[in-house]
Design a protein around this motif. Structure first.
Motif, PDB file in Angstrom:
ATOM      1  N   GLU A   1      -1.883   0.599   6.988  1.00 56.60           N
ATOM      2  CA  GLU A   1      -2.964   1.280   6.293  1.00 56.60           C
ATOM      3  C   GLU A   1      -3.710   0.287   5.396  1.00 56.60           C
ATOM      4  N   ASN A   2      -5.052   0.274   5.561  1.00 59.24           N
ATOM      5  CA  ASN A   2      -5.876  -0.698   4.829  1.00 59.24           C
ATOM      6  C   ASN A   2      -6.071  -0.230   3.389  1.00 59.24           C
TER       7      ASN A   2
ATOM      8  N   LEU B   1      -9.214   6.661   7.522  1.00 56.25           N
ATOM      9  CA  LEU B   1      -8.750   5.436   6.870  1.00 56.25           C
ATOM     10  C   LEU B   1      -8.159   4.523   7.938  1.00 56.25           C
ATOM     11  N   HIS B   2      -8.580   3.286   7.966  1.00 54.32           N
ATOM     12  CA  HIS B   2      -8.092   2.347   8.977  1.00 54.32           C
ATOM     13  C   HIS B   2      -6.606   2.045   8.732  1.00 54.32           C
TER      14      HIS B   2
ATOM     15  N   GLY C   1       0.786  -1.218   0.000  1.00 50.02           N
ATOM     16  CA  GLY C   1       0.000   0.000   0.000  1.00 50.02           C
ATOM     17  C   GLY C   1       0.818   1.267   0.000  1.00 50.02           C
ATOM     18  N   ARG C   2       2.088   1.179   0.450  1.00 49.17           N
ATOM     19  CA  ARG C   2       2.936   2.372   0.463  1.00 49.17           C
ATOM     20  C   ARG C   2       3.324   2.833  -0.936  1.00 49.17           C
TER      21      ARG C   2
ATOM     22  N   ALA D   1      -8.206  -0.220  -3.617  1.00 46.82           N
ATOM     23  CA  ALA D   1      -9.258  -0.452  -2.623  1.00 46.82           C
ATOM     24  C   ALA D   1      -8.866   0.176  -1.298  1.00 46.82           C
ATOM     25  N   LEU D   2      -9.883   0.748  -0.610  1.00 45.90           N
ATOM     26  CA  LEU D   2      -9.698   1.405   0.678  1.00 45.90           C
ATOM     27  C   LEU D   2     -10.767   0.935   1.660  1.00 45.90           C
ATOM     28  N   ARG D   3     -10.378   0.914   2.924  1.00 46.89           N
ATOM     29  CA  ARG D   3     -11.355   0.661   3.992  1.00 46.89           C
ATOM     30  C   ARG D   3     -11.536   1.956   4.774  1.00 46.89           C
ATOM     31  N   ILE D   4     -12.760   2.511   4.711  1.00 44.84           N
ATOM     32  CA  ILE D   4     -13.031   3.841   5.260  1.00 44.84           C
ATOM     33  C   ILE D   4     -14.210   3.753   6.216  1.00 44.84           C
TER      34      ILE D   4
END
Length: 382
Positions: free
Chosen positions: A82-83, A76-77, A55-56, A97-100
């Protein structure tokens, strides 16, 4: 693609949970998985398998500047990292994709609370890229949003949901916009058990005093005052979960007001009945000599005095208005109208105060049932 048209960004959502829906703050809090897809030709490579990256590496790639329009607070979790998900396919397609978790404003109409239905939205827009740079679309139409069918909410049931595509027009330009709509129906069973049934039982309890003797003053006053105070407490408790600044008259306020009126009316009924009973007893307890005088000579004397006063009043009126004497003599209906007025006034006179309770035993339950029928039909079907 600065010279080859806008970049098409497809989006889909998974609703992980809807944590709270607040009527006081007019918002809802939800945790979502936001997925975005687009094609970047600079990332094409040879092979037949996709690459899942750390993710980085997002900081090294171009990503859409998507934001949630009506969000009050979002984050953002990041546990344990970081998700974020970055997946690149051989043809240059990127899955991001993101988890918010976000708190989104939702304008609510609480006129029919707690039999209301609310429509909330989740709006996604591009912050800086206009329609010439980026184009948004739902990847699978209405099926692009999943997870609502398996959600179990405390007070609501998700009736329907659908998606739409539009444009947001601002002073700085026109921007792509995706909107997710979902309809919520409040579960009324909790409010029936918590508010409606106790208020109905309090109204029925206030009717118990109609079957208690009018001479039992402490018992009837105790029932009336206790039910009034309990109903007041119930009304105050029902308002604690709603915004105090809301100017709408809600359905639950109307019903509690109806119940309070019936309870207070039962207390006033005993006050009227007891007052009439005391006056009737005071007339019966007069000395027998005074009763004989009233029955024998008093009636005749009072009748003559009453007629004399009427004649004197009529003469004074005739003296003040000369034309009135002619109108009285020429109008034979005046005496009939006066007699009918006296008959109407006599109908409202309570001949036996003990009949007041008998009338109340029938009129209070019947009127309460009729009002309930109109109330539930109006708020459930209109």
């Amino acid at each position: 693609f600065f010279a080859d048209g806008p970049v098409s960004v497809g989006m889909s959502l998974d609703i992980a949970s809807i944590d709270t829906i607040s009527e006081i703050n007019m918002d809802y809090t939800a945790t979502i998985f936001l997925r975005q897809r687009w094609t970047d030709e600079r990332l094409c490579f040879d092979g037949n398998k996709s690459l899942s990256l750390d993710g980085r590496l997002v900081e090294m790639l171009w990503v859409p500047d998507t934001f949630i329009v009506d969000s009050k607070k979002s984050f953002l979790h990041d546990i344990t990292v970081e998700n974020r998900l970055i997946r690149i396919y051989p043809n240059g397609t990127v899955l991001y994709a993101l988890r918010i978790t976000t708190t989104v404003a939702c304008s609510m109409d609480l006129t029919k609370y707690p039999m209301d239905k609310q429509t909330c939205t989740l709006q996604l827009e591009s912050w800086g890229y206009n329609i010439n740079d980026v184009m948004f679309y739902w990847t699978r139409g209405n099926d692009s949003v999943r997870g609502l069918d398996t959600l179990r909410l405390a007070q609501y049931t998700v009736e329907d949901h659908y998606t739409s595509v539009s444009e947001a027009v601002y002073e700085t330009g026109r921007y792509p916009k995706l909107v997710f709509h979902f309809n919520l129906k409040r579960n009324i069973l909790y409010f029936i058990l918590e508010t409606y049934v106790p208020s109905i039982l309090l109204v029925v309890l206030s009717w118990v005093s109609f079957w208690i003797s009018q001479s039992s003053v402490p018992a009837r006053i105790c029932i009336g005052v206790t039910t009034v105070l309990t109903m007041t407490t119930l009304m105050m408790g029902a308002r604690t979960s709603l915004p105090s600044a809301n100017c709408f008259i809600k359905a639950i306020d109307v019903y509690l007001g109806i119940c309070f009126s019936f309870i207070f009316g039962a207390l006033l009924e005993y006050a009227v009945a007891h007052f009439c009973t005391l006056h009737r007893l005071s007339s019966k307890e007069l000395p027998k000599v005074l009763q004989i005088f009233i029955l024998g000579f008093g009636v005749k004397v009072l009748t003559e005095l009453w007629q004399a006063s009427l004649c004197l009043e009529l003469k004074l009126q005739l003296m003040s208005n000369p034309m009135s004497s002619e109108s009285v003599t020429k109008n034979p209906l005046t005496s009939k109208v006066m007699k009918r007025l006296f008959c109407i006034f006599d109908c409202f006179r309570v001949k036996n105060p003990y009949h007041i309770d008998n009338y109340a035993r029938f009129s209070f339950p019947l009127s309460f049932i009729i009002i309930n029928v109109f109330y539930w039909v109006y708020y459930l079907y209109f």
